[in-house]
Write a protein that holds these residues in place. Structure first.
Motif, mmCIF file in Angstrom:
data_model
loop_
_atom_site.group_PDB
_atom_site.id
_atom_site.type_symbol
_atom_site.label_atom_id
_atom_site.label_comp_id
_atom_site.label_asym_id
_atom_site.label_seq_id
_atom_site.Cartn_x
_atom_site.Cartn_y
_atom_site.Cartn_z
ATOM 1 N N LEU A 203 37.449 4.933 15.977
ATOM 2 C CA LEU A 203 36.449 4.130 16.690
ATOM 3 C C LEU A 203 35.849 4.985 17.788
ATOM 4 O O LEU A 203 36.528 5.387 18.730
ATOM 5 C CB LEU A 203 37.069 2.861 17.292
ATOM 6 N N ILE A 204 34.562 5.252 17.646
ATOM 7 C CA ILE A 204 33.852 6.041 18.654
ATOM 8 C C ILE A 204 32.402 5.572 18.681
ATOM 9 O O ILE A 204 31.855 5.166 17.648
ATOM 10 C CB ILE A 204 33.961 7.554 18.342
ATOM 11 N N VAL A 205 31.789 5.590 19.851
ATOM 12 C CA VAL A 205 30.406 5.120 19.997
ATOM 13 C C VAL A 205 29.577 6.177 20.708
ATOM 14 O O VAL A 205 30.098 7.191 21.192
ATOM 15 C CB VAL A 205 30.344 3.784 20.768
ATOM 16 N N ASP A 206 28.295 5.914 20.786
ATOM 17 C CA ASP A 206 27.336 6.866 21.350
ATOM 18 C C ASP A 206 27.727 7.345 22.749
ATOM 19 O O ASP A 206 27.642 8.535 23.058
ATOM 20 C CB ASP A 206 25.935 6.240 21.437
ATOM 21 N N THR A 207 28.131 6.398 23.601
ATOM 22 C CA THR A 207 28.476 6.769 24.972
ATOM 23 C C THR A 207 29.694 7.687 25.013
ATOM 24 O O THR A 207 29.809 8.526 25.909
ATOM 25 C CB THR A 207 28.732 5.510 25.820
ATOM 26 N N ASP A 208 30.596 7.542 24.046
ATOM 27 C CA ASP A 208 31.736 8.455 23.960
ATOM 28 C C ASP A 208 31.260 9.872 23.634
ATOM 29 O O ASP A 208 31.697 10.848 24.248
ATOM 30 C CB ASP A 208 32.721 8.006 22.873
ATOM 31 N N LEU A 209 30.389 9.974 22.626
ATOM 32 C CA LEU A 209 29.874 11.282 22.233
ATOM 33 C C LEU A 209 29.159 11.953 23.403
ATOM 34 O O LEU A 209 29.301 13.156 23.636
ATOM 35 C CB LEU A 209 28.921 11.150 21.045
ATOM 36 N N LYS A 210 28.401 11.155 24.127
ATOM 37 C CA LYS A 210 27.674 11.698 25.270
ATOM 38 C C LYS A 210 28.645 12.157 26.353
ATOM 39 O O LYS A 210 28.451 13.192 26.988
ATOM 40 C CB LYS A 210 26.713 10.645 25.829
ATOM 41 N N GLY A 211 29.706 11.362 26.549
ATOM 42 C CA GLY A 211 30.695 11.716 27.555
ATOM 43 C C GLY A 211 31.482 12.966 27.185
ATOM 44 O O GLY A 211 31.800 13.792 28.054
ATOM 45 N N ILE A 212 31.800 13.111 25.916
ATOM 46 C CA ILE A 212 32.555 14.271 25.444
ATOM 47 C C ILE A 212 31.682 15.524 25.427
ATOM 48 O O ILE A 212 32.104 16.611 25.795
ATOM 49 C CB ILE A 212 33.106 14.020 24.027
ATOM 50 N N GLY A 213 30.439 15.332 24.965
ATOM 51 C CA GLY A 213 29.528 16.450 24.756
ATOM 52 C C GLY A 213 29.615 16.942 23.324
ATOM 53 O O GLY A 213 30.701 16.973 22.726
#
Length: 399
Positions: free
Chosen positions: A253-263
């Motif tokens: 489970l991962i969402v856009d804000t996670d990807l942005k936070g991780i880079g």
């Protein structure tokens, strides 16, 4: 005395005429979310904003009453959820409650909705128990569940030949359910689960868990967690060099804000299942740009789902001319959902909103053309494949 009474009545009538009519009691919708914790980026303030957007776009009134959105932070705690929701339903005249991201709280909320005969909608919580043994006539599970997340991601990865798995799992209802569903898919397809380790919610150091996963020599490290826990897992896995080695890190489970936070440097190549992507087509882009104008963020699938679910509920109330939960639920079940979020979405007898899902992949930094250009949709997962068939549900309402 009689003349005085007549004068008082006349004065009251004049006041009513001057000011219209006495103000109608607001039609209240409750949104209970994680405002500041580990899952705030998935639902959180953006989820409340999405519900308010739906109310605004609906027109702001229903049944001759202004619609009011009340909201609260449940801090991912069941007791806070139960206390606040009971207060809303007993004394606040709240007609429907929508929540995001905490499975244990969602189960408690759904049980309370059954007791009070009020509709509850789980938007971001994922446990299949909501539409399984603990289903109710008034509970709806709208965006995704652990079956759809695990089925889409695990199936795609096992089909690529990566069959040995190790799970790093959040130690509560959501994580357990997600791990169990992914394990079932892996084993059904001839794979093996070599081990698992469970971590507390909001863990900051995943080093020991990642070392256990590395020592297992599993081809895939499945992350059965979400929000900041997933971000920290992936970021630290990259620091350990796991992502660059022979082991694949697979967030369930991962969402856009996670990807942005991780880079994207750390997230590139991650495969996962999603219910929504802002840049998928013209409809999703139109909604998302409107959402961004209000929040300065692109919507996650949970936030988009909270808008869609609220709008579907309000349309059903309008259609039946009543807030009666039985009548509204019947209308919601019989009416397909066709909007930017879902096409021919259907609320089944067990409360599951069945709709297509998507297999996605995080882009490489060089592929990204902007701040929110984070992923690409690899394929559509038809709803019949994405979700467990109704006939296999443990819900006693399935017929």
């Amino acid at each position: 005395m009689k003349a005085t009474a007549i004068r008082l009545v006349a004065a009251a009538a004049t006041a009513v005429a001057a000011h219209g009519s006495f103000a109608a009691e607001p039609f209240r919708v409750g949104a209970i979310v994680d405002m500041t914790g580990v899952y705030a980026g998935i639902g959180g303030p953006g989820g409340v904003a999405a519900v308010k957007m739906a109310v605004q776009d609906f027109g702001g009134t229903i049944l001759g009453r202004p619609i009011e959105v009340v909201s609260a932070d449940y801090q991912n705690k069941v007791d806070i959820t139960s206390t606040k929701a009971r207060e809303w339903l007993d004394r606040g005249n709240v007609e429907m409650i929508i929540e995001s991201t905490d499975s244990a709280s969602a189960l408690a909320l759904q049980k309370l909705g059954l007791d009070k005969k009020k509709i509850t909608i789980a938007a971001g919580s994922a446990t299949t128990e909501l539409t399984g043994k603990q289903c109710t006539p008034y509970g709806i599970h709208y965006v995704y569940n652990t079956y759809s997340l695990a089925n889409g991601t695990a199936r795609a990865i096992v089909e690529e030949g990566k069959k040995d798995w190790f799970f790093i799992t959040a130690d509560y209802a959501f994580g357990h359910s997600l791990e169990a569903n992914a394990s079932a898919v892996v084993e059904q397809m001839g794979g093996k689960v070599l081990g698992r380790v469970r971590h507390p919610l909001s863990a900051s150091d995943f080093g020991s868990f990642l070392l256990q996963a590395q020592a297992s020599k599993a081809q895939v490290i499945g992350l059965a967690n979400a929000g900041r826990d997933t971000q920290n897992s992936i970021r630290q896995a990259a620091e350990f060099g796991l992502s660059a080695g022979k082991q694949l890190v697979a967030p369930l489970l991962i969402v856009d804000t996670d990807l942005k936070g991780i880079g994207l440097k750390a997230a590139q190549g991650l495969q996962f299942t999603t219910a929504f992507y802002w840049d998928y087509n013209d409809e999703t882009r139109a909604f998302s740009r409107k959402f961004h104008a209000q929040t300065k963020l692109m919507p996650t699938m949970v936030q988009a789902g909270m808008y869609s679910a609220t709008m579907h509920y309000l349309n059903a109330v309008k259609a039946v001319g009543s807030a009666d939960a039985d009548k509204v639920m019947a209308k919601m079940r019989e009416t397909p959902i066709n909007d930017f979020f879902a096409k021919d979405g259907r609320i089944l007898a067990n409360g599951l909103m069945s709709h297509d899902m998507y297999l996605a992949e995080a882009k490489k930094p060089a592929e990204s053309k902007g701040e929110w250009d984070l992923l690409k949709i690899r394929k559509i997962i038809p709803k019949a494949q994405a979700f467990e068939p109704l006939e296999k549900s443990a819900c006693p309402l399935r017929g």
